[in-house]
Design an enzyme around this catalytic site. Structure first.
Site, PDB file in Angstrom:
ATOM      1  N   CYS A  35      37.586  41.786  38.760  1.00 16.78           N
ATOM      2  CA  CYS A  35      37.058  41.470  37.431  1.00 16.78           C
ATOM      3  C   CYS A  35      37.237  39.997  37.071  1.00 16.78           C
ATOM      4  CB  CYS A  35      37.737  42.351  36.391  1.00 16.78           C
ATOM      5  SG  CYS A  35      39.532  42.362  36.541  1.00 16.78           S
TER       6      CYS A  35
ATOM      7  N   HIS B  61      41.472  40.424  29.783  1.00 14.98           N
ATOM      8  CA  HIS B  61      42.111  39.218  30.321  1.00 14.98           C
ATOM      9  C   HIS B  61      41.591  38.011  29.521  1.00 14.98           C
ATOM     10  CE1 HIS B  61      43.132  41.544  33.947  1.00 14.98           C
ATOM     11  NE2 HIS B  61      41.862  41.744  34.218  1.00 14.98           N
TER      12      HIS B  61
HETATM   13  N1  LIG Z   1      40.843  48.848  36.313  1.00 13.50           N
HETATM   14  C1  LIG Z   1      40.470  47.604  36.408  1.00 13.50           C
HETATM   15  O1  LIG Z   1      40.734  46.819  35.500  1.00 13.50           O
HETATM   16  C2  LIG Z   1      39.716  47.100  37.572  1.00 13.50           C
HETATM   17  C3  LIG Z   1      39.813  47.699  38.815  1.00 13.50           C
HETATM   18  N2  LIG Z   1      39.148  47.163  39.865  1.00 13.50           N
HETATM   19  C4  LIG Z   1      39.241  47.762  41.178  1.00 13.50           C
HETATM   20  O2  LIG Z   1      38.491  48.975  41.181  1.00 13.50           O
HETATM   21  C5  LIG Z   1      39.092  49.927  42.057  1.00 13.50           C
HETATM   22  C6  LIG Z   1      39.399  51.183  41.276  1.00 13.50           C
HETATM   23  O3  LIG Z   1      40.339  50.864  40.268  1.00 13.50           O
HETATM   24  P1  LIG Z   1      40.511  51.759  38.962  1.00 13.50           P
HETATM   25  O4  LIG Z   1      39.224  52.326  38.551  1.00 13.50           O
HETATM   26  O5  LIG Z   1      41.277  50.943  38.001  1.00 13.50           O
HETATM   27  O6  LIG Z   1      41.438  52.919  39.524  1.00 13.50           O
HETATM   28  P2  LIG Z   1      41.845  54.275  38.773  1.00 13.50           P
HETATM   29  O7  LIG Z   1      43.221  54.575  39.227  1.00 13.50           O
HETATM   30  O8  LIG Z   1      41.542  54.196  37.327  1.00 13.50           O
HETATM   31  O9  LIG Z   1      40.846  55.344  39.388  1.00 13.50           O
HETATM   32  C7  LIG Z   1      40.881  55.691  40.721  1.00 13.50           C
HETATM   33  C8  LIG Z   1      40.237  57.050  40.903  1.00 13.50           C
HETATM   34  O10 LIG Z   1      40.237  57.372  42.288  1.00 13.50           O
HETATM   35  C9  LIG Z   1      40.624  58.738  42.454  1.00 13.50           C
HETATM   36  N3  LIG Z   1      41.259  58.835  43.756  1.00 13.50           N
HETATM   37  C10 LIG Z   1      42.496  58.504  44.123  1.00 13.50           C
HETATM   38  N4  LIG Z   1      42.676  58.694  45.448  1.00 13.50           N
HETATM   39  C11 LIG Z   1      41.503  59.188  45.918  1.00 13.50           C
HETATM   40  C12 LIG Z   1      41.064  59.618  47.198  1.00 13.50           C
HETATM   41  N5  LIG Z   1      41.857  59.547  48.265  1.00 13.50           N
HETATM   42  N6  LIG Z   1      39.794  60.068  47.323  1.00 13.50           N
HETATM   43  C13 LIG Z   1      38.985  60.136  46.242  1.00 13.50           C
HETATM   44  N7  LIG Z   1      39.359  59.752  44.999  1.00 13.50           N
HETATM   45  C14 LIG Z   1      40.603  59.284  44.851  1.00 13.50           C
HETATM   46  C15 LIG Z   1      41.553  59.027  41.321  1.00 13.50           C
HETATM   47  O11 LIG Z   1      41.487  60.404  41.019  1.00 13.50           O
HETATM   48  P3  LIG Z   1      42.752  61.232  40.521  1.00 13.50           P
HETATM   49  O12 LIG Z   1      43.132  60.627  39.207  1.00 13.50           O
HETATM   50  O13 LIG Z   1      42.220  62.600  40.430  1.00 13.50           O
HETATM   51  O14 LIG Z   1      43.817  61.038  41.568  1.00 13.50           O
HETATM   52  C16 LIG Z   1      40.932  58.176  40.188  1.00 13.50           C
HETATM   53  O15 LIG Z   1      39.945  58.926  39.539  1.00 13.50           O
HETATM   54  C17 LIG Z   1      40.302  49.203  42.660  1.00 13.50           C
HETATM   55  O16 LIG Z   1      39.892  48.556  43.842  1.00 13.50           O
HETATM   56  C18 LIG Z   1      40.640  48.170  41.609  1.00 13.50           C
HETATM   57  O17 LIG Z   1      41.360  47.068  42.109  1.00 13.50           O
HETATM   58  C19 LIG Z   1      38.298  46.089  39.726  1.00 13.50           C
HETATM   59  C20 LIG Z   1      38.142  45.505  38.519  1.00 13.50           C
HETATM   60  C21 LIG Z   1      38.880  45.931  37.361  1.00 13.50           C
HETATM   61  O1  LIG Z   2      40.681  43.198  39.298  1.00 11.63           O
HETATM   62  C1  LIG Z   2      41.491  43.122  38.368  1.00 11.63           C
HETATM   63  O2  LIG Z   2      42.285  42.067  38.135  1.00 11.63           O
HETATM   64  P1  LIG Z   2      42.436  40.784  39.079  1.00 11.63           P
HETATM   65  O3  LIG Z   2      41.104  40.079  39.056  1.00 11.63           O
HETATM   66  O4  LIG Z   2      43.479  39.950  38.408  1.00 11.63           O
HETATM   67  O5  LIG Z   2      42.824  41.246  40.449  1.00 11.63           O
HETATM   68  C2  LIG Z   2      41.681  44.312  37.505  1.00 11.63           C
HETATM   69  O6  LIG Z   2      42.079  43.955  36.219  1.00 11.63           O
HETATM   70  C3  LIG Z   2      42.655  45.264  38.169  1.00 11.63           C
HETATM   71  O7  LIG Z   2      43.889  44.649  38.121  1.00 11.63           O
HETATM   72  P2  LIG Z   2      45.205  45.492  38.459  1.00 11.63           P
HETATM   73  O8  LIG Z   2      45.385  45.418  39.955  1.00 11.63           O
HETATM   74  O9  LIG Z   2      46.283  44.766  37.705  1.00 11.63           O
HETATM   75  O10 LIG Z   2      45.005  46.902  37.956  1.00 11.63           O
END
Ligand SMILES: NC(=O)C1=CN([C@@H]2O[C@H](COP(=O)(O)OP(=O)(O)OC[C@H]3O[C@@H](n4cnc5c(N)ncnc54)[C@H](OP(=O)(O)O)[C@@H]3O)[C@@H](O)[C@H]2O)C=CC1
Ligand SMILES: O=C(OP(=O)(O)O)[C@H](O)COP(=O)(O)O
Length: 341
Positions: A140, A220
């Site tokens: 992000c 952020h």
């Molecule tokens: N959140 C953020 O601010 C940001 C995140 N990202 C990136 O996006 C990606 C996802 O992050 P985020 O959405 O925050 O993560 P979350 O933890 O919010 O969501 C992850 C999801 O994946 C599911 N999950 C976990 N393990 C498995 C598996 N083995 N197979 C299938 N599903 C699975 C979980 O389900 P359950 O809960 O049922 O275990 C959950 O629904 C990461 O790479 C992160 O770095 C990028 C930008 C911003």
């Molecule tokens: O991609 C993100 O941040 P980053 O650009 O600082 O790695 C998201 O906010 C996820 O960060 P987290 O790894 O702290 O959950």
């Protein structure tokens, strides 16, 4: 229609699923969870077929009143392209499955560049994603940096970028994240991963980034300085930002000087989940000193900005829409993104 599966229906995955399902050229064929819970109920409510990582846990879902369409492996077979939004580090383990079924896959910023071998940002390298099997949408913060750096570089030339990221501690629903009462240097070393990540998309940009984490969940905040090759004026930069569909401009007249007020604004605008898909650039902070020294503050909504990029990445990899401008326009229209001004 491009058949899209979302592997990992969490913070990012649920937003990607909603954004995909309103595109005219895409459909959601399934989303996945590991355990039943509130998000799984939302998937059911939305009508997204629910697949599970460990089919041995099917009974727990059935008991919770959640129909299971099958295993993640079965979901992958039905898709043209998989968006892997599992937690950072987990997605790496899924690559073999995508290879086994020769499926296209997109990972998010929690995975390393090397996993996909290509890092994506709609405004910077859409054309290089056309027809690829694998891509990674940068994180992000990196997305927010890439958008503004690319714009300024293409008009004035950027000699050097220095940026500090004040990062939110966790997402609003992440009750176990922190800090509660600290400013944490994360990382304590310089550069943070964001600079090298920008270079994975814009290799010629000279950039140094630093980052810290603070006790807030909403967004952020970046403090950016760009040393320009050619002189610019504040007015010129403002006009460029206004013409960019994923750069928002927060004018003085709104009275907004914080992430909290900005989130309230996007919620009042009835954006889904109050999402700010665009960069939130504070117009009043934008300063050009000595002709070539550009400064600005921008807010980045971590849950939202990568979502529209992921939709464009799907479209580029599917290969039918050949230009970033066309894809961005389709995506923005479908989700209802008109950048704030
Ligand atoms: N959140 C953020 O601010 C940001 C995140 N990202 C990136 O996006 C990606 C996802 O992050 P985020 O959405 O925050 O993560 P979350 O933890 O919010 O969501 C992850 C999801 O994946 C599911 N999950 C976990 N393990 C498995 C598996 N083995 N197979 C299938 N599903 C699975 C979980 O389900 P359950 O809960 O049922 O275990 C959950 O629904 C990461 O790479 C992160 O770095 C990028 C930008 C911003
Ligand atoms: O991609 C993100 O941040 P980053 O650009 O600082 O790695 C998201 O906010 C996820 O960060 P987290 O790894 O702290 O959950």
């Amino acid at each position: 229609m491009i058949k899209v599966a979302v592997n990992g229906y969490g913070t990012i995955g649920k937003r990607v699923a909603d954004a995909v399902s309103c595109q005219p050229d895409m459909e959601i064929i399934g989303v996945s969870k590991t355990k039943p819970g509130a998000e799984a109920y939302v998937a059911k409510e939305r009508g997204y077929p629910l697949y599970i990582a460990d089919i041995g846990k099917k009974d727990a879902f059935i008991k919770a009143g959640l129909e299971v369409a099958g295993s993640v492996e079965e979901m992958i077979q039905k898709a043209d392209i998989v968006v892997d939004a599992t937690p950072g580090g987990v997605g790496e383990g899924n690559k073999a499955l995508y290879e086994k079924y020769q499926k296209k896959a997109i990972w998010e910023g929690g995975e390393e560049h090397e996993l996909a071998g290509f890092s994506f940002n709609s405004s910077c390298n859409y054309d290089q994603a056309i027809g690829r099997q694998f891509a990674r949408v940068v994180s992000c913060n990196t997305t927010g940096l890439c958008r503004i750096i690319k714009l300024i570089d293409s008009v004035f030339g950027v000699k050097k970028v220095r940026a500090t990221m004040v990062r939110r501690g966790g997402d609003p629903g992440d009750i176990k994240r922190g800090p509660i009462d600290a400013i944490v240097l994360n990382p304590v070393t310089i550069p943070s991963h964001h600079g090298p990540d920008v270079q994975s998309v814009l290799p010629h940009i000279s950039i140094v980034t630093s980052a810290m984490i603070v006790p807030t969940t909403l967004m952020h905040m970046h403090f950016i300085n760009m040393e320009l090759k050619n002189p610019a004026t504040k007015e010129q930069v403002i006009e460029l930002i206004k013409a960019h569909s994923r750069l928002g401009l927060i004018e003085k007249s709104t009275g907004i000087t914080s992430t909290a007020e900005l989130k309230e604004f996007t919620s009042d605008l009835l954006r889904p989940r109050g999402d700010l898909w665009e960069n939130g650039i504070f117009a009043d902070s934008l300063s050009v000193l000595d002709g070539t020294d550009l400064y600005l503050f921008q807010a980045i909504h971590q849950e939202a900005d990568v979502v529209v990029e992921t939709v464009d990445c799907i479209r580029a990899m599917a290969g039918d829409v050949k230009t970033a401008m066309e894809s961005i326009s389709i995506t923005n229209k479908a989700v209802g993104l008109t950048a704030i001004r």
